[in-house]
Design a protein around this motif. Structure first.
Motif, mmCIF file in Angstrom:
data_model
loop_
_atom_site.group_PDB
_atom_site.id
_atom_site.type_symbol
_atom_site.label_atom_id
_atom_site.label_comp_id
_atom_site.label_asym_id
_atom_site.label_seq_id
_atom_site.Cartn_x
_atom_site.Cartn_y
_atom_site.Cartn_z
ATOM 1 N N GLU A 281 0.791 -1.070 -0.048
ATOM 2 C CA GLU A 281 0.122 0.167 0.023
ATOM 3 C C GLU A 281 0.908 1.326 -0.073
ATOM 4 O O GLU A 281 0.682 2.211 -0.626
ATOM 5 C CB GLU A 281 -0.863 0.163 1.129
ATOM 6 N N ALA A 282 2.167 1.146 0.579
ATOM 7 C CA ALA A 282 2.631 2.469 0.826
ATOM 8 C C ALA A 282 3.484 2.746 -0.511
ATOM 9 O O ALA A 282 3.496 3.811 -1.068
ATOM 10 C CB ALA A 282 3.866 2.184 1.888
ATOM 11 N N ARG A 283 4.017 1.570 -1.263
ATOM 12 C CA ARG A 283 4.473 1.913 -2.617
ATOM 13 C C ARG A 283 3.279 2.117 -3.441
ATOM 14 O O ARG A 283 3.457 2.961 -4.602
ATOM 15 C CB ARG A 283 5.026 0.574 -2.998
ATOM 16 N N ASN A 284 2.179 1.763 -3.431
ATOM 17 C CA ASN A 284 1.174 2.085 -4.356
ATOM 18 C C ASN A 284 0.772 3.716 -4.107
ATOM 19 O O ASN A 284 0.610 4.395 -5.266
ATOM 20 C CB ASN A 284 -0.429 1.199 -4.211
ATOM 21 N N ALA A 285 0.789 3.784 -3.149
ATOM 22 C CA ALA A 285 0.694 5.521 -2.660
ATOM 23 C C ALA A 285 1.234 6.407 -3.674
ATOM 24 O O ALA A 285 0.946 7.190 -3.911
ATOM 25 C CB ALA A 285 0.478 5.720 -1.129
ATOM 26 N N GLU A 286 2.684 5.862 -3.708
ATOM 27 C CA GLU A 286 3.640 6.673 -4.101
ATOM 28 C C GLU A 286 3.614 6.535 -5.623
ATOM 29 O O GLU A 286 3.745 7.566 -6.522
ATOM 30 C CB GLU A 286 5.043 6.544 -3.643
ATOM 31 N N ILE A 287 3.396 5.505 -6.176
ATOM 32 C CA ILE A 287 3.429 5.171 -7.802
ATOM 33 C C ILE A 287 2.071 5.903 -8.253
ATOM 34 O O ILE A 287 2.256 6.728 -9.205
ATOM 35 C CB ILE A 287 2.978 3.670 -8.063
ATOM 36 N N ALA A 288 0.787 6.246 -7.521
ATOM 37 C CA ALA A 288 -0.326 6.958 -7.947
ATOM 38 C C ALA A 288 0.207 8.353 -8.224
ATOM 39 O O ALA A 288 -0.387 9.112 -9.062
ATOM 40 C CB ALA A 288 -1.422 6.800 -6.777
ATOM 41 N N LYS A 289 1.094 8.838 -7.504
ATOM 42 C CA LYS A 289 1.432 10.550 -7.556
ATOM 43 C C LYS A 289 2.232 10.540 -8.793
ATOM 44 O O LYS A 289 2.424 11.924 -9.417
ATOM 45 C CB LYS A 289 2.283 10.452 -6.415
ATOM 46 N N LEU A 290 2.670 9.600 -9.345
ATOM 47 C CA LEU A 290 3.397 9.647 -10.540
ATOM 48 C C LEU A 290 2.430 9.898 -12.087
ATOM 49 O O LEU A 290 3.048 10.668 -13.131
ATOM 50 C CB LEU A 290 4.349 8.714 -11.209
ATOM 51 N N ALA A 291 1.210 9.825 -11.575
ATOM 52 C CA ALA A 291 0.072 9.914 -12.796
ATOM 53 C C ALA A 291 -0.151 11.170 -13.114
ATOM 54 O O ALA A 291 -0.281 12.054 -12.103
ATOM 55 C CB ALA A 291 -1.064 9.127 -12.520
ATOM 56 N N ASP A 292 -0.188 11.728 -14.429
ATOM 57 C CA ASP A 292 -0.556 13.203 -14.451
ATOM 58 C C ASP A 292 -1.825 13.255 -15.236
ATOM 59 O O ASP A 292 -2.516 14.105 -15.510
ATOM 60 C CB ASP A 292 0.423 13.911 -15.431
ATOM 61 N N ASP A 293 -2.460 11.802 -15.348
ATOM 62 C CA ASP A 293 -3.939 11.949 -16.284
ATOM 63 C C ASP A 293 -3.867 12.444 -17.639
ATOM 64 O O ASP A 293 -4.973 12.955 -17.840
ATOM 65 C CB ASP A 293 -5.106 12.371 -15.303
ATOM 66 N N ARG A 294 -2.786 12.623 -18.162
ATOM 67 C CA ARG A 294 -2.699 13.073 -19.538
ATOM 68 C C ARG A 294 -1.995 11.885 -20.463
ATOM 69 O O ARG A 294 -2.483 11.452 -21.440
ATOM 70 C CB ARG A 294 -2.077 14.319 -19.850
ATOM 71 N N LYS A 295 -0.958 11.580 -20.001
ATOM 72 C CA LYS A 295 -0.017 10.522 -20.589
ATOM 73 C C LYS A 295 0.192 9.674 -19.839
ATOM 74 O O LYS A 295 0.673 8.312 -20.142
ATOM 75 C CB LYS A 295 1.149 11.087 -21.233
ATOM 76 N N ILE A 296 0.178 9.931 -18.603
ATOM 77 C CA ILE A 296 0.552 8.728 -17.489
ATOM 78 C C ILE A 296 -0.805 8.466 -16.563
ATOM 79 O O ILE A 296 -1.294 9.474 -15.872
ATOM 80 C CB ILE A 296 1.778 9.121 -16.473
ATOM 81 N N PHE A 297 -1.165 6.935 -16.475
ATOM 82 C CA PHE A 297 -2.443 6.824 -15.590
ATOM 83 C C PHE A 297 -2.191 5.639 -14.667
ATOM 84 O O PHE A 297 -1.396 4.948 -14.741
ATOM 85 C CB PHE A 297 -3.533 6.586 -16.699
#
Length: 341
Positions: A281-297
């Motif tokens: 869960e800790a890693r997933n929370a940080e991975i989610a922050k990399l998404a810009d919802d334009r080219k990365i989801f």
């Protein structure tokens, strides 16, 4: 003065005494009350302030600074518009050329006539709301996902570890989609691992070489379970972030789907080794922050494969970590329902 006149004067005095006797008694009662209760302390500060203002105004009169003499503007009631020492200055009203400007209402009022005139147009740079200058494309927008069929993955590449190998073997996409997946693959060795088969050759090339030779429209990345026992969340995310950046360099036109690390069963998580759902869960929370919802989801299938304990449904897995073949379609259908155009 005769007796009649004396009588008349005395009669008038009695009349006045009778007239003002009530006020005198009221005044006397007030004096006694305030002296008895707080010795006039409640009026000490206002009286002192009034006295101070009087002294200051007297000094201004002596120095020739009385309103009307020095050019300072006074209103119709005689209050001073200029800054008097010792008084609180109220902002918002300014005086210029004999006209008083009401900044709140945006009109100019002449003190002589009281008529309102149109506010003159301002020149120079006007202060604007910073949010009004933000380009529309920079304002976060809610992602609109579409449901697609298998053909959507024809120009996609799946990169990952043994879980992605399971998708290759049981997802039904092995004939149309591309898979760069291997058991034990980690983000640290992702680009250097020679796991990509070359048609007609016995040798395999690295993921780096393969991505340099062929361009894809979509990239699906799920990786991270094998890294749980190495380093920290911060060191993992440093490598993960660099990997995503390198994917963008190698595949500049591709849409990148960062898939959340699948959780393990609660029983597996509580074994006491390095693989825990808390760490995932800790890693997933940080991975989610990399998404810009334009080219990365960011896509998270965990809610569909986990039970009320927060871990993977025990019946969905044969070892507490990997999905059984019959449950791979849950994952694939989730990806089909979360596609962007």
């Amino acid at each position: 003065m005769n007796h009649a006149e004396n009588k008349n004067i005395w009669s008038k005095m009695k009349e006045k005494l009778h007239k003002y006797s009530f006020l005198g008694c009221l005044l006397l009662a007030g004096i006694v009350f305030f002296t008895w209760t707080d010795n006039w302390q409640v009026y000490t500060e206002p009286l002192q302030e009034t006295y101070t203002k009087g002294v200051l105004l007297a000094e201004q009169l002596v120095e020739g600074k009385w309103p009307g003499i020095s050019g300072e503007q006074s209103d119709a009631t005689g209050s001073v518009s200029g800054n008097v020492p010792g008084e609180n200055v109220q902002t918002g009203d300014t005086v210029s050329d004999g006209n008083q400007t009401d900044q709140t209402m945006g009109t100019v009022q002449s003190p002589a006539t009281g008529e309102e005139a149109a506010m003159p147009e301002t020149t120079g740079t006007e202060t604007q709301d910073p949010t009004a200058t933000v380009p529309v494309e920079e304002i976060p927008q809610e992602v609109v996902y579409h449901t697609v069929d298998d053909s959507y993955f024809d120009d996609a590449v799946f990169i990952g570890d043994s879980r992605t190998v399971g998708m290759y073997e049981y997802g039904g996409l092995e004939e149309t989609s591309t898979f760069y997946a291997s058991t034990g693959l980690t983000v640290y060795k992702m680009f250097d691992s020679a796991i990509v088969s070359v048609p007609g050759q016995k040798k395999k090339i690295t993921v780096e070489e393969a991505l340099s030779e062929k361009q894809f429209a979509k990239i699906y990345l799920m990786i991270g379970i094998n890294e749980m026992g190495t380093g920290t969340v911060e060191s993992f995310m440093k490598a993960y972030g660099e990997a995503v950046q390198h994917l963008q360099e190698l595949q500049p036109d591709a849409v990148i789907y960062l898939q959340a690390i699948m959780k393990v069963t609660t029983e597996r998580s509580e074994q006491g080794d390095y693989i825990t759902n808390e760490g995932i869960e800790a890693r997933n929370a940080e991975i989610a922050k990399l998404a810009d919802d334009r080219k990365i989801f960011f896509l998270d299938v965990n809610p569909l494969i986990c039970d009320e304990t927060g871990g993977m449904v025990a019946s969905y897995t044969y070892d507490g970590v990997h999905l059984k073949a019959q449950y791979i379609p849950i994952w694939l259908d989730f990806l089909k329902e979360h596609a962007v155009e």
